[in-house]
Design an enzyme around this catalytic site. Structure first.
Site, PDB file in Angstrom:
ATOM      1  N   ARG A 145       0.770  -1.219   0.191  1.00 54.58           N
ATOM      2  CA  ARG A 145       0.384   0.362  -0.022  1.00 54.58           C
ATOM      3  C   ARG A 145       0.876   1.001  -0.355  1.00 54.58           C
ATOM      4  O   ARG A 145       1.976   1.414   0.785  1.00 54.58           O
ATOM      5  CB  ARG A 145      -0.577   0.247   1.319  1.00 54.58           C
ATOM      6  CG  ARG A 145      -1.832  -1.557   1.014  1.00 54.58           C
ATOM      7  CD  ARG A 145      -2.816  -0.737   2.592  1.00 54.58           C
ATOM      8  NE  ARG A 145      -3.586  -2.025   2.717  1.00 54.58           N
ATOM      9  CZ  ARG A 145      -3.548  -3.354   3.367  1.00 54.58           C
ATOM     10  NH1 ARG A 145      -2.057  -3.731   4.416  1.00 54.58           N
ATOM     11  NH2 ARG A 145      -4.129  -4.665   3.340  1.00 54.58           N
ATOM     12  N   LYS A 169      -2.349  -2.458   7.792  1.00 51.49           N
ATOM     13  CA  LYS A 169      -3.416  -1.998   8.633  1.00 51.49           C
ATOM     14  C   LYS A 169      -3.178  -3.021   9.776  1.00 51.49           C
ATOM     15  O   LYS A 169      -2.957  -4.134  10.530  1.00 51.49           O
ATOM     16  CB  LYS A 169      -4.669  -2.630   8.005  1.00 51.49           C
ATOM     17  CG  LYS A 169      -4.666  -1.487   6.835  1.00 51.49           C
ATOM     18  CD  LYS A 169      -6.193  -1.489   6.112  1.00 51.49           C
ATOM     19  CE  LYS A 169      -6.191  -0.886   4.906  1.00 51.49           C
ATOM     20  NZ  LYS A 169      -7.774  -0.826   4.208  1.00 51.49           N
ATOM     21  N   HIS A 238      -2.586   2.768  -5.825  1.00 51.67           N
ATOM     22  CA  HIS A 238      -4.075   1.679  -5.697  1.00 51.67           C
ATOM     23  C   HIS A 238      -3.954   0.612  -7.581  1.00 51.67           C
ATOM     24  O   HIS A 238      -3.648  -0.727  -6.755  1.00 51.67           O
ATOM     25  CB  HIS A 238      -4.756   1.607  -5.114  1.00 51.67           C
ATOM     26  CG  HIS A 238      -5.649   0.525  -4.389  1.00 51.67           C
ATOM     27  ND1 HIS A 238      -5.454   0.228  -3.605  1.00 51.67           N
ATOM     28  CD2 HIS A 238      -6.645   0.384  -5.415  1.00 51.67           C
ATOM     29  CE1 HIS A 238      -6.443  -0.467  -3.885  1.00 51.67           C
ATOM     30  NE2 HIS A 238      -7.255  -0.889  -5.090  1.00 51.67           N
ATOM     31  N   ARG A 241      -0.781  -1.529  -7.497  1.00 54.25           N
ATOM     32  CA  ARG A 241      -1.178  -2.789  -6.393  1.00 54.25           C
ATOM     33  C   ARG A 241      -2.208  -4.059  -6.686  1.00 54.25           C
ATOM     34  O   ARG A 241      -2.321  -5.303  -6.951  1.00 54.25           O
ATOM     35  CB  ARG A 241      -1.345  -1.706  -5.135  1.00 54.25           C
ATOM     36  CG  ARG A 241      -1.841  -3.053  -4.224  1.00 54.25           C
ATOM     37  CD  ARG A 241      -2.415  -2.150  -2.450  1.00 54.25           C
ATOM     38  NE  ARG A 241      -3.386  -3.145  -1.931  1.00 54.25           N
ATOM     39  CZ  ARG A 241      -3.257  -4.245  -0.778  1.00 54.25           C
ATOM     40  NH1 ARG A 241      -1.203  -3.803  -0.453  1.00 54.25           N
ATOM     41  NH2 ARG A 241      -3.111  -4.508   0.375  1.00 54.25           N
ATOM     42  N   HIS A 264      -4.355  -8.726   3.557  1.00 54.91           N
ATOM     43  CA  HIS A 264      -5.669  -8.784   3.464  1.00 54.91           C
ATOM     44  C   HIS A 264      -6.358  -9.364   4.505  1.00 54.91           C
ATOM     45  O   HIS A 264      -5.390 -10.210   4.992  1.00 54.91           O
ATOM     46  CB  HIS A 264      -6.284  -9.111   2.077  1.00 54.91           C
ATOM     47  CG  HIS A 264      -6.824  -7.846   1.034  1.00 54.91           C
ATOM     48  ND1 HIS A 264      -6.907  -8.664  -0.289  1.00 54.91           N
ATOM     49  CD2 HIS A 264      -6.059  -6.904   1.141  1.00 54.91           C
ATOM     50  CE1 HIS A 264      -6.680  -7.218  -1.136  1.00 54.91           C
ATOM     51  NE2 HIS A 264      -6.278  -6.389  -0.269  1.00 54.91           N
ATOM     52  N   TYR A 273     -10.534  -8.556  -7.168  1.00 54.32           N
ATOM     53  CA  TYR A 273      -9.105  -8.877  -8.303  1.00 54.32           C
ATOM     54  C   TYR A 273      -9.637  -9.608  -9.426  1.00 54.32           C
ATOM     55  O   TYR A 273      -8.526  -9.717 -10.208  1.00 54.32           O
ATOM     56  CB  TYR A 273      -7.438  -8.861  -7.804  1.00 54.32           C
ATOM     57  CG  TYR A 273      -7.007  -7.983  -6.410  1.00 54.32           C
ATOM     58  CD1 TYR A 273      -7.536  -6.274  -7.186  1.00 54.32           C
ATOM     59  CD2 TYR A 273      -6.662  -7.807  -4.888  1.00 54.32           C
ATOM     60  CE1 TYR A 273      -7.039  -5.437  -5.949  1.00 54.32           C
ATOM     61  CE2 TYR A 273      -7.315  -6.738  -4.356  1.00 54.32           C
ATOM     62  CZ  TYR A 273      -6.996  -5.624  -4.886  1.00 54.32           C
ATOM     63  OH  TYR A 273      -6.197  -4.584  -3.771  1.00 54.32           O
TER      64      TYR A 273
END
Length: 295
Positions: A145, A169, A238, A241, A264, A273
């Site tokens: 990211r 995250k 993004h 990515r 994720h 995706y």
């Protein structure tokens, strides 16, 4: 109840990213100003009808459903916190339903577009050229990211094992492999980085003045390079990515493996995706199948 206590809660207890915390803070401040100007109320005293009035005002201002939903998420989170510390006794948004958001399938860069940039000639003595192309290649090779790349520290780049350790995250760490070619480019970049720095920063990437990178600059770098080779409306970190994940899946990578590389929490996030890969398969099927050909 001070807003700072809530923001500290998001940072230290919930482990939210600084990007999310800043967005929530702005949303709450905006709603707070609306309440004071129109009703002379504090946020904890807001009722659902008043909140609905504010949301209607936002939609009148042509804000997207996605943006309005994020502002609602900020309010929901804040009211939940106020309930937790017993500042309020009911949640005014407990039964609120989010606005419907149209699903826009983001189109990744093609493999040819990425290779066109990475294979182009450049001045190997120019700091910004070397840095920018390394940024693009790291995005594409690791799928990190934007915030993870900005905060990537030199100590977390292991050239011997060809891995990088990023903090994603909720402060979750993960190891991502690099390619051999990237290793040599990192080494070349670090030599140039040393030559421009007066005070050595721990982050891998810096500006020409030796300061830490910032989101707007990273976005401009990607847009600047890809606008020359791509006609896509959206050219952003993004999308790179997105391209990383899509191209891996196109080449037969396992969905769970891609999920781990992307960091994720759930497989559902990674499955987004697969849409691009499916579109490619449909195109191949349409062009190759005898029944699809018109007389």
């Amino acid at each position: 109840m001070s807003l700072k206590s809530y923001l500290d809660y998001l940072s230290f207890e919930k482990k939210y990213s600084q990007h999310t915390i800043t967005a929530y803070e702005k949303d709450l401040e905006q709603f707070g100003l609306f309440l004071m100007d129109e009703y002379d109320l504090e946020i904890q005293n807001a009722s659902y009808p008043i909140i609905r009035t504010w949301l209607a005002l936002l939609l009148d201002q042509q804000l997207s459903s996605r943006t309005v939903n994020r502002k609602v998420a900020a309010l929901k989170s804040y009211f939940k916190f106020l309930l937790l510390i017993e500042q309020i006794d009911y949640h005014p948004l407990s039964n609120h339903k989010s606005l419907k958001v149209s699903k826009n399938i983001q189109i990744p860069f093609s493999k040819q577009e990425v290779q066109q940039i990475l294979n182009a000639s450049y001045d190997s003595e120019d700091f910004e050229s070397v840095r920018d192309l390394l940024i693009i290649e790291l995005f594409y090779v690791t799928g990190v990211r934007r915030e993870e790349l900005i905060n990537l520290r030199i100590e977390n780049v292991n050239l011997l094992s060809r891995t990088i350790k990023v903090v994603g995250k909720r402060n979750k760490e993960r190891l991502i492999p690099m390619l051999e070619s990237v290793k040599f480019k990192v080494e070349a970049y670090l030599l140039l980085k040393e030559s421009i720095e007066t005070d050595k920063r721990p982050e891998l990437f810096v500006t020409r003045k030796g300061d830490k990178l910032y989101p707007g600059l990273v976005y401009r770098i990607i847009k600047s390079y890809f606008s020359k080779v791509s006609q896509k409306v959206k050219t952003s970190p993004h999308i790179l990515r997105h391209s990383f994940a899509t191209h891996l899946l196109d080449e037969g990578a396992d969905l769970n493996a891609v999920k781990e590389l992307l960091g994720h929490a759930s497989l559902a996030s990674t499955q987004v995706y697969t849409h691009s890969s499916m579109e490619m398969l449909k195109e191949v099927h349409r062009n190759a199948h005898p029944r699809s050909k018109k007389d």
